[in-house]
Motif scaffolding. Sequence first.
Motif, PDB file in Angstrom:
ATOM      1  N   GLY A  65      62.319  63.752  39.499  1.00 22.19           N
ATOM      2  CA  GLY A  65      62.756  64.040  40.981  1.00 22.19           C
ATOM      3  C   GLY A  65      61.685  64.888  41.932  1.00 22.19           C
ATOM      4  O   GLY A  65      61.278  64.600  43.005  1.00 22.19           O
ATOM      5  N   VAL A  66      61.141  65.996  41.370  1.00 22.53           N
ATOM      6  CA  VAL A  66      60.159  66.610  41.751  1.00 22.53           C
ATOM      7  C   VAL A  66      58.876  65.915  41.975  1.00 22.53           C
ATOM      8  O   VAL A  66      58.190  66.284  43.263  1.00 22.53           O
ATOM      9  CB  VAL A  66      60.086  67.913  41.032  1.00 22.53           C
ATOM     10  CG1 VAL A  66      58.805  68.898  41.640  1.00 22.53           C
ATOM     11  CG2 VAL A  66      61.128  68.953  41.004  1.00 22.53           C
ATOM     12  N   LEU A  67      58.318  65.175  41.125  1.00 24.24           N
ATOM     13  CA  LEU A  67      57.279  64.387  41.249  1.00 24.24           C
ATOM     14  C   LEU A  67      57.374  63.309  42.372  1.00 24.24           C
ATOM     15  O   LEU A  67      56.557  62.973  43.147  1.00 24.24           O
ATOM     16  CB  LEU A  67      56.844  63.590  40.149  1.00 24.24           C
ATOM     17  CG  LEU A  67      56.566  64.447  38.906  1.00 24.24           C
ATOM     18  CD1 LEU A  67      56.173  63.760  37.349  1.00 24.24           C
ATOM     19  CD2 LEU A  67      55.553  65.658  39.239  1.00 24.24           C
ATOM     20  N   SER A  68      58.678  62.912  42.519  1.00 26.58           N
ATOM     21  CA  SER A  68      58.899  61.869  43.630  1.00 26.58           C
ATOM     22  C   SER A  68      58.451  62.405  45.056  1.00 26.58           C
ATOM     23  O   SER A  68      57.899  61.735  45.914  1.00 26.58           O
ATOM     24  CB  SER A  68      60.296  61.102  43.673  1.00 26.58           C
ATOM     25  OG  SER A  68      60.619  60.462  44.672  1.00 26.58           O
ATOM     26  N   ARG A  69      58.915  63.537  45.329  1.00 25.77           N
ATOM     27  CA  ARG A  69      58.610  64.514  46.526  1.00 25.77           C
ATOM     28  C   ARG A  69      57.228  64.847  46.522  1.00 25.77           C
ATOM     29  O   ARG A  69      56.559  64.712  47.720  1.00 25.77           O
ATOM     30  CB  ARG A  69      59.569  65.600  46.557  1.00 25.77           C
ATOM     31  CG  ARG A  69      61.105  65.395  46.561  1.00 25.77           C
ATOM     32  CD  ARG A  69      61.785  66.427  47.013  1.00 25.77           C
ATOM     33  NE  ARG A  69      61.875  67.386  45.825  1.00 25.77           N
ATOM     34  CZ  ARG A  69      62.890  67.439  44.843  1.00 25.77           C
ATOM     35  NH1 ARG A  69      63.619  66.301  44.882  1.00 25.77           N
ATOM     36  NH2 ARG A  69      62.925  68.259  43.775  1.00 25.77           N
ATOM     37  N   LEU A  70      56.474  64.982  45.598  1.00 23.34           N
ATOM     38  CA  LEU A  70      55.094  65.499  45.551  1.00 23.34           C
ATOM     39  C   LEU A  70      54.146  64.291  45.755  1.00 23.34           C
ATOM     40  O   LEU A  70      53.291  64.519  46.314  1.00 23.34           O
ATOM     41  CB  LEU A  70      54.798  66.245  44.144  1.00 23.34           C
ATOM     42  CG  LEU A  70      55.266  67.718  44.014  1.00 23.34           C
ATOM     43  CD1 LEU A  70      54.631  68.241  42.498  1.00 23.34           C
ATOM     44  CD2 LEU A  70      54.560  68.417  44.919  1.00 23.34           C
ATOM     45  N   CYS A  71      54.641  63.209  45.292  1.00 21.80           N
ATOM     46  CA  CYS A  71      54.039  61.992  45.584  1.00 21.80           C
ATOM     47  C   CYS A  71      53.787  61.659  47.066  1.00 21.80           C
ATOM     48  O   CYS A  71      52.739  61.202  47.570  1.00 21.80           O
ATOM     49  CB  CYS A  71      54.566  60.700  44.872  1.00 21.80           C
ATOM     50  SG  CYS A  71      54.037  60.671  43.300  1.00 21.80           S
ATOM     51  N   VAL A  72      54.692  62.179  47.932  1.00 21.12           N
ATOM     52  CA  VAL A  72      54.551  62.167  49.583  1.00 21.12           C
ATOM     53  C   VAL A  72      53.752  63.111  50.065  1.00 21.12           C
ATOM     54  O   VAL A  72      52.805  63.024  50.656  1.00 21.12           O
ATOM     55  CB  VAL A  72      55.667  62.106  50.226  1.00 21.12           C
ATOM     56  CG1 VAL A  72      55.716  62.167  51.463  1.00 21.12           C
ATOM     57  CG2 VAL A  72      56.833  60.881  49.471  1.00 21.12           C
ATOM     58  N   THR A  73      54.140  64.372  49.563  1.00 20.78           N
ATOM     59  CA  THR A  73      53.178  65.704  49.936  1.00 20.78           C
ATOM     60  C   THR A  73      51.876  65.612  49.688  1.00 20.78           C
ATOM     61  O   THR A  73      50.871  66.041  50.440  1.00 20.78           O
ATOM     62  CB  THR A  73      53.906  66.764  49.703  1.00 20.78           C
ATOM     63  OG1 THR A  73      54.172  67.010  48.470  1.00 20.78           O
ATOM     64  CG2 THR A  73      55.314  66.753  50.558  1.00 20.78           C
ATOM     65  N   ARG A  74      51.459  65.255  48.426  1.00 19.93           N
ATOM     66  CA  ARG A  74      50.272  65.326  48.019  1.00 19.93           C
ATOM     67  C   ARG A  74      49.183  64.255  48.632  1.00 19.93           C
ATOM     68  O   ARG A  74      48.080  64.615  48.587  1.00 19.93           O
ATOM     69  CB  ARG A  74      49.867  64.941  46.527  1.00 19.93           C
ATOM     70  CG  ARG A  74      50.767  66.225  45.500  1.00 19.93           C
ATOM     71  CD  ARG A  74      50.196  67.496  45.702  1.00 19.93           C
ATOM     72  NE  ARG A  74      48.943  67.745  45.084  1.00 19.93           N
ATOM     73  CZ  ARG A  74      48.232  68.909  45.265  1.00 19.93           C
ATOM     74  NH1 ARG A  74      48.702  69.850  45.655  1.00 19.93           N
ATOM     75  NH2 ARG A  74      47.080  68.688  44.603  1.00 19.93           N
TER      76      ARG A  74
END
Length: 311
Positions: A231-240
């Motif tokens: 779930g954290v990686l899912s959000r980071l994929c947008v912000t990165r």
Amino acid sequence: MASRGRGVAALRAAGTTNPHPCGTLASWTARPPPPPPPPSLPPTTTPAAALTAALTAHAATAAAAAAAAAAARDAAAAIDAAARPVALTLGTLHTPAGADAAATAAAAAAGLPRLGAALAAARGAGGGGGGGVVGAVRDAVGYALLVGVAGWTGRAAGGSGGGDASGGGEASGGGLASIGAVRAALGVDAGVVDELVPGEAAAADGAPPPPAPSVVITPDDYLWGVVGLVGVLSRLCVTRVAVGDMAFVGRAAGLAADIFAVLRSVEMPGGAGGDAFVRRVDGLRGDVQKMEDVVYDLSIRGMMPRGGGGG
């Protein structure tokens, strides 16, 4: 007839229930015995004598409960104080301040041993520490796993930072730290064998295995931490994407897809908490699809580096 009547009267006086003149002695039954006398009442004493022992025990129980509550509050405060800087550092991965993922991972990794010490103290003091400590342990596992992923993707993109921030270097090949690497990063469970079934390896001579040491991070904690990582990686994929770290996006998406595939390939029993875990794993499908959509959009725009989607 007069003598028979006198005989019936005599039988009635003797307590028989079948005085019929044609009956036999074998068919006559005795009347039920009288009920037993009522039980005697318990002895009484003075209120002081009756209440002193109970009040003393109650006071001891209340004091122990108050001490346990105070210890739990102290443990929660220590965990929060140790976890806050790690969480804040990892939070910069969502901002330009954390553009160098490997350097951010190294900075966060420096705070993991202090967090592990606080968790070990809480587990040891409370025999598990209750649900609050369990949640904190799983959060800490997630931090250690994210440190490993950030260091892995940062090195792959040519970022700074030498060693594997997740501990032991086990995440350098595929992006996901094992339970042993997470324990090493947090500095806990040094004497625990990295196995999912404690005591599985018995002595060669058939002797029973030694008792398992007190464990801070259980296999369940690790698995829940892995699920939370997706779930954290899912959000980071947008912000990165906004940070410009496309290599992180591609590698994180590939890693999340691999994790989901492995978790779905194993049939997990339900009940006793298993149903919640199965539902959470099923819910990862949306997170993985979200990351795949981001990678696809970047690919058709020509923004995804070659090999950036590798796991």
